[in-house]
Design an enzyme around this catalytic site. Structure first.
Site, PDB file in Angstrom:
ATOM      1  N   GLY A   9       0.844  -1.203   0.000  1.00 54.59           N
ATOM      2  CA  GLY A   9       0.000   0.000   0.000  1.00 54.59           C
ATOM      3  C   GLY A   9       0.867   1.236   0.000  1.00 54.59           C
ATOM      4  O   GLY A   9       1.398   1.625   1.047  1.00 54.59           O
ATOM      5  N   VAL A  12      -1.052   7.393   1.030  1.00 55.95           N
ATOM      6  CA  VAL A  12      -0.556   8.452   1.922  1.00 55.95           C
ATOM      7  C   VAL A  12       0.220   7.868   3.109  1.00 55.95           C
ATOM      8  O   VAL A  12       1.361   8.239   3.380  1.00 55.95           O
ATOM      9  CB  VAL A  12      -1.768   9.277   2.444  1.00 55.95           C
ATOM     10  N   GLY A  14       1.121   4.541   3.732  1.00 53.41           N
ATOM     11  CA  GLY A  14       2.096   3.494   3.434  1.00 53.41           C
ATOM     12  C   GLY A  14       3.448   4.074   3.042  1.00 53.41           C
ATOM     13  O   GLY A  14       4.492   3.585   3.486  1.00 53.41           O
ATOM     14  N   ARG A  33      -0.795  -2.045  -5.458  1.00 50.57           N
ATOM     15  CA  ARG A  33      -1.612  -2.647  -6.526  1.00 50.57           C
ATOM     16  C   ARG A  33      -1.293  -1.994  -7.874  1.00 50.57           C
ATOM     17  O   ARG A  33      -0.991  -2.661  -8.837  1.00 50.57           O
ATOM     18  CB  ARG A  33      -3.092  -2.482  -6.177  1.00 50.57           C
ATOM     19  N   VAL A  76      -3.476  -0.480   3.564  1.00 58.11           N
ATOM     20  CA  VAL A  76      -4.422  -0.327   2.461  1.00 58.11           C
ATOM     21  C   VAL A  76      -5.774   0.108   3.002  1.00 58.11           C
ATOM     22  O   VAL A  76      -5.996   0.149   4.214  1.00 58.11           O
ATOM     23  CB  VAL A  76      -4.572  -1.653   1.670  1.00 58.11           C
ATOM     24  N   ALA A  78      -9.289   0.240   4.436  1.00 55.37           N
ATOM     25  CA  ALA A  78      -9.915  -0.694   5.378  1.00 55.37           C
ATOM     26  C   ALA A  78     -11.134  -1.346   4.735  1.00 55.37           C
ATOM     27  O   ALA A  78     -11.682  -0.846   3.751  1.00 55.37           O
ATOM     28  CB  ALA A  78     -10.311   0.061   6.638  1.00 55.37           C
ATOM     29  N   ASN A 104      -7.263   1.421   9.480  1.00 59.23           N
ATOM     30  CA  ASN A 104      -8.349   1.661  10.440  1.00 59.23           C
ATOM     31  C   ASN A 104      -9.435   0.611  10.263  1.00 59.23           C
ATOM     32  O   ASN A 104     -10.562   0.914   9.874  1.00 59.23           O
ATOM     33  CB  ASN A 104      -8.959   3.048  10.214  1.00 59.23           C
ATOM     34  N   SER A 130      -1.873   6.072  14.489  1.00 65.40           N
ATOM     35  CA  SER A 130      -2.426   7.432  14.428  1.00 65.40           C
ATOM     36  C   SER A 130      -1.310   8.446  14.256  1.00 65.40           C
ATOM     37  O   SER A 130      -0.201   8.258  14.745  1.00 65.40           O
ATOM     38  CB  SER A 130      -3.197   7.767  15.702  1.00 65.40           C
ATOM     39  N   LYS A 186      -7.719   2.219  18.873  1.00 70.17           N
ATOM     40  CA  LYS A 186      -7.574   3.255  17.834  1.00 70.17           C
ATOM     41  C   LYS A 186      -8.936   3.854  17.485  1.00 70.17           C
ATOM     42  O   LYS A 186      -9.072   5.062  17.266  1.00 70.17           O
ATOM     43  CB  LYS A 186      -6.915   2.656  16.576  1.00 70.17           C
ATOM     44  N   HIS A 189      -9.820   6.191  20.173  1.00 72.22           N
ATOM     45  CA  HIS A 189      -8.956   7.365  19.957  1.00 72.22           C
ATOM     46  C   HIS A 189      -9.599   8.286  18.923  1.00 72.22           C
ATOM     47  O   HIS A 189      -9.680   9.501  19.105  1.00 72.22           O
ATOM     48  CB  HIS A 189      -7.573   6.903  19.484  1.00 72.22           C
ATOM     49  N   ASN A 190     -10.069   7.707  17.826  1.00 72.61           N
ATOM     50  CA  ASN A 190     -10.671   8.540  16.781  1.00 72.61           C
ATOM     51  C   ASN A 190     -11.977   9.172  17.251  1.00 72.61           C
ATOM     52  O   ASN A 190     -12.281  10.311  16.899  1.00 72.61           O
ATOM     53  CB  ASN A 190     -10.916   7.711  15.521  1.00 72.61           C
ATOM     54  N   GLU A 193     -10.991  11.991  19.182  1.00 71.66           N
ATOM     55  CA  GLU A 193     -10.510  13.019  18.239  1.00 71.66           C
ATOM     56  C   GLU A 193     -11.703  13.804  17.656  1.00 71.66           C
ATOM     57  O   GLU A 193     -11.660  15.036  17.579  1.00 71.66           O
ATOM     58  CB  GLU A 193      -9.723  12.321  17.130  1.00 71.66           C
ATOM     59  N   LYS A 264     -14.813   9.472   7.800  1.00 71.73           N
ATOM     60  CA  LYS A 264     -14.501   8.174   7.184  1.00 71.73           C
ATOM     61  C   LYS A 264     -15.088   6.999   7.955  1.00 71.73           C
ATOM     62  O   LYS A 264     -14.991   5.874   7.505  1.00 71.73           O
ATOM     63  CB  LYS A 264     -12.992   8.022   7.033  1.00 71.73           C
TER      64      LYS A 264
END
Ligand SMILES: NC(=O)c1ccc[n+]([C@@H]2O[C@H](COP(=O)([O-])OP(=O)(O)OC[C@H]3O[C@@H](n4cnc5c(N)ncnc54)[C@H](OP(=O)(O)O)[C@@H]3O)[C@@H](O)[C@H]2O)c1
Length: 477
Positions: A9, A12, A14, A33, A76, A78, A104, A130, A186, A189-190, A193, A264
């Protein structure tokens, strides 16, 4: 000799993660890919790390380029893509190889994948990451979960090396627990956020619409807050955003950005999780609702032309209200974290994950979007309570500050409501506080109503709690 680790991946995250790994002296193979992204990455971003990064354009070559047991980090999209990519790797992998999903992903998917791929001889591991693009490059907060032996023997050193570190040198990466617990942490956490962002956005909105402050004045106010107990990455970027000019018009850029927030899904998952766990997490849930409401801009424009009368309010002492606003933001933030940590605590109990909540606060101290000095205080609250915190608002660390903040917090919310200014997280954090700190709520009437129409029974204040009662409210025949 093969590369120490592979990253699939080259989006951004990766790309940044692969560079971070190489910058720490590890050899890394990369695959995407669509090969153009890999080619672009090698040409435009891989410079001093050339001898550390191996580009591959076929999955077989990618897998063959790794030392055994192979460690493959997936960065990649999710969802089903994670299954598709892992399945396409399977023919080339060998027993004992490790696939780490760093996206995520929904935590239940991660737990399922661990069980499914174990049957196929592959060790599947999950990890929340994160910090966005920059964090992934210079040191993210990492929340790994799965088989602890895998972590200790193959992943721990790499992951702690590439993670952010606190001022005292502690890594913002630690083994979280079994199954999808890392991605769960996580996810929360989001959710936090989302709450942090919305609380700040409402403060901006009150400054603008109740206090009538200019962008420059607001930037100064946020900057001064950032020098105090609200010191955090999100407050810092807020005052910088308010000073940013639009290169096209020379105006303040913020005034040209449409008020439609996207998302997202991880905030929504947290809100759903709160509902499924029967937990009150209104600050985070309202932050999701606020994004949803912002997204129906066309409808809001129509409605605003129907209901045109926004009440006008006067503010006698602007400095005093600004000081109240800082109290409101701080207290709402504590409520949001209190809710988030209660959710983590309940999930830990239900899934038998044994989450170390104080340590989790420290993982978020640097590297991630919610990084803030404040998180060191949450860790302190857990340490002072031997890890057993019922609710952060009750701890020695925060109790007196909340008491001091409440009067100003109420004044701010009342003023916003009088002015017709939308402040769902500031207001509902206060409602959460009022509800949580009330010995008596109106739920006695709720239970009576439920008992009337559905014979749902109720408990009595003068009888043991394990006894249920039903009253014959009306004659049925
Ligand atoms: N961006 C952030 O701030 C951030 C922060 C933390 C976590 N994350 C999580 O990290 C993961 C990656 O995010 P990102 O921001 O790097 O996304 P991104 O820039 O959109 O990159 C997505 C990657 O997934 C690959 N991909 C998509 N569909 C695929 C498919 N069907 N088969 C194979 N590969 C496929 C893409 O390959 P192609 O180039 O071939 O399309 C690309 O490499 C996500 O789970 C995201 O939620 C992101």
């Amino acid at each position: 000799m093969g590369s120490y680790v592979g990253v699939v991946g080259m989006g951004v995250m990766g790309q940044s993660l692969a560079l971070n790994i190489a910058n720490h002296g590890y050899t890394v193979s990369v695959y995407n890919r669509h090969g153009e992204a890999t080619k672009d990455f090698m040409e435009s971003r891989v410079k001093a790390q050339k001898d550390k990064v191996t580009a591959t354009y076929e999955l077989k070559d990618f897998v063959d380029s790794l030392e055994a047991p192979r460690k493959v980090i997936l960065m990649v999209k999710a969802g089903p893509v994670v299954d598709a990519v892992t399945d396409s790797l399977l023919p080339f992998l060998s027993e004992g190889d490790i696939v780490v999903d760093a996206g995520n992903s929904y935590y239940k998917d991660t737990s399922r994948r661990m069980a499914d791929y174990a049957k196929k001889g592959i060790s599947f591991f999950g990890m929340g990451v994160s910090g966005g693009e920059k964090g992934a490059l210079v040191g993210p907060s990492i929340m790994p979960s799965g088989d602890k032996n895998l972590y200790d023997n193959y992943l721990g050193k790499l992951l702690t090396d590439i993670s952010a570190h606190t001022e005292d040198g502690s890594p913002c990466c630690d083994y979280i627990g079994p199954e999808g617990s890392g991605q769960y942490v996580k996810m929360v956490h989001n959710g936090i956020e989302y709450g942090d962002i919305q609380i700040i956005d409402e403060a901006y909105f009150i400054m603008k619409n109740v206090l009538g402050m200019s962008n420059a004045e607001m930037a100064d106010a946020f900057e001064s807050w950032n020098n105090g107990r609200l010191d955090s990455f999100l407050i810092e970027i807020t005052y910088k955003i308010l000073r940013e000019k639009d290169p096209d018009t020379g105006d303040d850029l913020i005034d040209h950005i449409l008020d439609e927030a996207a998302q997202k899904g991880t905030g929504m998952w947290t809100a759903i999780e709160g509902l499924e766990m029967h937990m009150a997490i209104p600050t985070m849930a309202e932050a999701v609702f606020a994004r949803n409401l912002s997204a129906v801009k066309d409808e809001r424009v129509i409605a605003s032309k129907v209901f045109t009368d926004k009440p006008s309010v006067s503010v006698e002492d602007r400095d005093a209200l600004l000081a109240d606003l800082e109290q409101a933001v701080y207290a709402s933030k504590i409520m949001s974290y209190a809710q988030g940590f209660q959710l983590l605590e309940k999930a830990s109990r239900e899934h038998d994950w044994n989450l170390k909540l104080g340590d989790i606060a420290l993982l978020w101290r640097e590297g991630c979007i919610i990084r803030a000095k404040f998180l060191g205080r949450i860790k302190a609250a857990y340490d002072q309570s031997d890890g057993k915190v019922q609710n952060l608002m009750l701890t020695d660390e925060f109790r007196d500050e909340i008491k001091a903040a409440v009067p100003g917090w109420r004044r701010v919310v009342v003023k916003a409501i009088e002015a017709g200014v939308y402040v769902p997280t500031l207001a509902n954090s206060l409602m959460y506080f009022d509800g949580y700190t009330s010995e008596f709520l109106s739920a006695n009437l709720c239970q009576a109503q439920r008992d009337w129409f559905g014979a749902h029974t109720y408990h009595r204040d003068d009888q043991p709690h394990d006894l249920s009662f039903h009253h014959r409210w009306e004659e049925l025949d």
